[in-house]
Design a protein around this motif. Structure first.
Motif, PDB file in Angstrom:
ATOM      1  N   ALA A   1      -3.219  20.183   0.432  1.00 48.54           N
ATOM      2  CA  ALA A   1      -1.988  19.358   0.581  1.00 48.54           C
ATOM      3  C   ALA A   1      -1.969  18.262  -0.359  1.00 48.54           C
ATOM      4  O   ALA A   1      -2.930  17.822  -0.945  1.00 48.54           O
ATOM      5  CB  ALA A   1      -2.230  18.522   1.833  1.00 48.54           C
ATOM      6  N   SER A   2      -0.534  17.956  -0.829  1.00 52.33           N
ATOM      7  CA  SER A   2      -0.610  16.948  -1.977  1.00 52.33           C
ATOM      8  C   SER A   2      -1.118  15.781  -1.619  1.00 52.33           C
ATOM      9  O   SER A   2      -0.945  15.344  -0.497  1.00 52.33           O
ATOM     10  CB  SER A   2       0.764  17.086  -2.574  1.00 52.33           C
ATOM     11  N   ALA A   3      -1.501  14.824  -2.408  1.00 51.87           N
ATOM     12  CA  ALA A   3      -1.797  13.398  -2.252  1.00 51.87           C
ATOM     13  C   ALA A   3      -0.860  12.701  -2.961  1.00 51.87           C
ATOM     14  O   ALA A   3      -0.288  13.142  -4.131  1.00 51.87           O
ATOM     15  CB  ALA A   3      -3.177  13.263  -2.599  1.00 51.87           C
ATOM     16  N   ALA A   4      -0.635  11.349  -2.458  1.00 56.29           N
ATOM     17  CA  ALA A   4       0.147  10.447  -2.925  1.00 56.29           C
ATOM     18  C   ALA A   4      -0.694   9.913  -4.111  1.00 56.29           C
ATOM     19  O   ALA A   4      -1.785   9.676  -4.090  1.00 56.29           O
ATOM     20  CB  ALA A   4       0.491   9.303  -2.226  1.00 56.29           C
ATOM     21  N   PRO A   5       0.182   9.342  -5.162  1.00 52.13           N
ATOM     22  CA  PRO A   5      -0.468   8.373  -6.218  1.00 52.13           C
ATOM     23  C   PRO A   5      -1.129   7.200  -5.572  1.00 52.13           C
ATOM     24  O   PRO A   5      -0.693   6.673  -4.848  1.00 52.13           O
ATOM     25  CB  PRO A   5       0.409   8.101  -7.319  1.00 52.13           C
ATOM     26  N   ALA A   6      -2.120   6.893  -6.110  1.00 48.21           N
ATOM     27  CA  ALA A   6      -3.173   5.841  -5.604  1.00 48.21           C
ATOM     28  C   ALA A   6      -3.938   4.941  -6.584  1.00 48.21           C
ATOM     29  O   ALA A   6      -4.192   5.388  -7.677  1.00 48.21           O
ATOM     30  CB  ALA A   6      -3.873   6.429  -4.434  1.00 48.21           C
ATOM     31  N   SER A   7      -4.023   3.865  -6.406  1.00 49.45           N
ATOM     32  CA  SER A   7      -4.720   2.895  -7.125  1.00 49.45           C
ATOM     33  C   SER A   7      -6.289   3.116  -6.768  1.00 49.45           C
ATOM     34  O   SER A   7      -6.531   3.689  -5.818  1.00 49.45           O
ATOM     35  CB  SER A   7      -4.252   1.411  -7.076  1.00 49.45           C
ATOM     36  N   ILE A   8      -7.074   2.670  -7.705  1.00 47.36           N
ATOM     37  CA  ILE A   8      -8.676   2.653  -7.499  1.00 47.36           C
ATOM     38  C   ILE A   8      -8.911   2.001  -6.098  1.00 47.36           C
ATOM     39  O   ILE A   8      -9.645   2.501  -5.263  1.00 47.36           O
ATOM     40  CB  ILE A   8      -9.255   2.001  -8.879  1.00 47.36           C
ATOM     41  N   GLU A   9      -8.207   0.800  -6.157  1.00 43.77           N
ATOM     42  CA  GLU A   9      -8.305   0.056  -4.760  1.00 43.77           C
ATOM     43  C   GLU A   9      -7.977   0.865  -3.583  1.00 43.77           C
ATOM     44  O   GLU A   9      -8.767   0.749  -2.567  1.00 43.77           O
ATOM     45  CB  GLU A   9      -7.694  -1.142  -4.763  1.00 43.77           C
ATOM     46  N   LYS A  10      -6.811   1.626  -3.664  1.00 47.84           N
ATOM     47  CA  LYS A  10      -6.478   2.302  -2.277  1.00 47.84           C
ATOM     48  C   LYS A  10      -7.551   3.605  -2.243  1.00 47.84           C
ATOM     49  O   LYS A  10      -7.837   3.674  -0.909  1.00 47.84           O
ATOM     50  CB  LYS A  10      -5.085   2.746  -2.668  1.00 47.84           C
ATOM     51  N   ILE A  11      -7.752   4.031  -3.332  1.00 50.23           N
ATOM     52  CA  ILE A  11      -8.946   5.201  -3.001  1.00 50.23           C
ATOM     53  C   ILE A  11     -10.110   4.679  -2.549  1.00 50.23           C
ATOM     54  O   ILE A  11     -10.800   5.213  -1.588  1.00 50.23           O
ATOM     55  CB  ILE A  11      -9.228   6.005  -4.234  1.00 50.23           C
ATOM     56  N   ALA A  12     -10.616   3.527  -3.200  1.00 50.72           N
ATOM     57  CA  ALA A  12     -11.756   2.825  -2.491  1.00 50.72           C
ATOM     58  C   ALA A  12     -11.597   2.511  -1.193  1.00 50.72           C
ATOM     59  O   ALA A  12     -12.650   3.111  -0.313  1.00 50.72           O
ATOM     60  CB  ALA A  12     -12.088   1.684  -3.292  1.00 50.72           C
ATOM     61  N   SER A  13     -10.516   2.332  -0.755  1.00 52.64           N
ATOM     62  CA  SER A  13     -10.358   1.638   0.787  1.00 52.64           C
ATOM     63  C   SER A  13     -10.461   3.084   1.770  1.00 52.64           C
ATOM     64  O   SER A  13     -10.923   3.079   2.597  1.00 52.64           O
ATOM     65  CB  SER A  13      -9.053   1.092   0.801  1.00 52.64           C
ATOM     66  N   MET A  14      -9.870   4.166   1.156  1.00 55.91           N
ATOM     67  CA  MET A  14      -9.738   5.200   1.890  1.00 55.91           C
ATOM     68  C   MET A  14     -11.097   5.918   2.003  1.00 55.91           C
ATOM     69  O   MET A  14     -11.400   6.496   3.099  1.00 55.91           O
ATOM     70  CB  MET A  14      -8.754   6.264   1.431  1.00 55.91           C
ATOM     71  N   THR A  15     -12.137   5.757   1.163  1.00 58.99           N
ATOM     72  CA  THR A  15     -13.508   6.556   1.162  1.00 58.99           C
ATOM     73  C   THR A  15     -14.517   5.498   1.396  1.00 58.99           C
ATOM     74  O   THR A  15     -15.606   5.732   1.441  1.00 58.99           O
ATOM     75  CB  THR A  15     -13.536   7.032  -0.185  1.00 58.99           C
TER      76      THR A  15
END
Length: 150
Positions: free
Chosen positions: A53-67
């Motif tokens: 499934a496609s993922a939305a563009p994200a900032s490093i901060e958003k990816i860090a938060s999600m992980t």
């Protein structure tokens, strides 16, 4: 006798190394990325990409938060931003790009070395394949295996 002093421009030159490398390799990557078989009307080669499934563009901060990681910035430039994530699950590197073109150029350049990456819109995560599968459930994206030179 005193030791010679370091040239003040060396720090600036070091900070420009990554963007300069991208700028120098971009024409080569673009010129070499065409599939000659496709030009002759043949079937295109099968990609080594695992669809998801496609993922939305994200900032490093958003990816860090999600992980669940506290990202430590390594590079913050116009062409890319890069951070290291360290968690109990493992370590990975998150790289984000302002455009898809810069991301593709970076991946084409990285393909010389091989490796497996989790790739989404304007971002890539480098880690061990098993960890990438876990991260994929949190951020989406596609797992791309880069072949490298043999």
């Amino acid at each position: 006798m005193t030791a010679p002093r370091a040239h003040p421009a060396r720090a600036t030159m070091a900070a420009l190394a990554v963007p300069l490398l991208l700028a120098l390799l971009a024409p080569l990557a673009i010129g070499c990325s065409a599939d000659p078989a496709a030009e002759k009307g043949a079937r295109p080669r099968k990609a080594t990409v695992t669809p998801v499934a496609s993922a939305a563009p994200a900032s490093i901060e958003k990816i860090a938060s999600m992980t669940g990681c506290a990202a430590e910035m390594r590079t913050d430039a116009e062409e890319l931003r890069e951070a290291v994530c360290v968690t109990s699950e493992g370590n990975w590197i998150v790289t984000t790009f302002p455009t898809e073109k810069l991301k593709r150029t970076w991946l084409d350049t990285a393909s010389v070395y091989g490796g497996t990456y989790l790739v989404g819109p304007r971002w890539a995560i480098g880690a061990e394949p098993g960890l990438l599968k876990k991260l994929r459930t949190k951020v989406g994206g596609e797992v791309e295996e880069l072949r490298g030179m043999s």
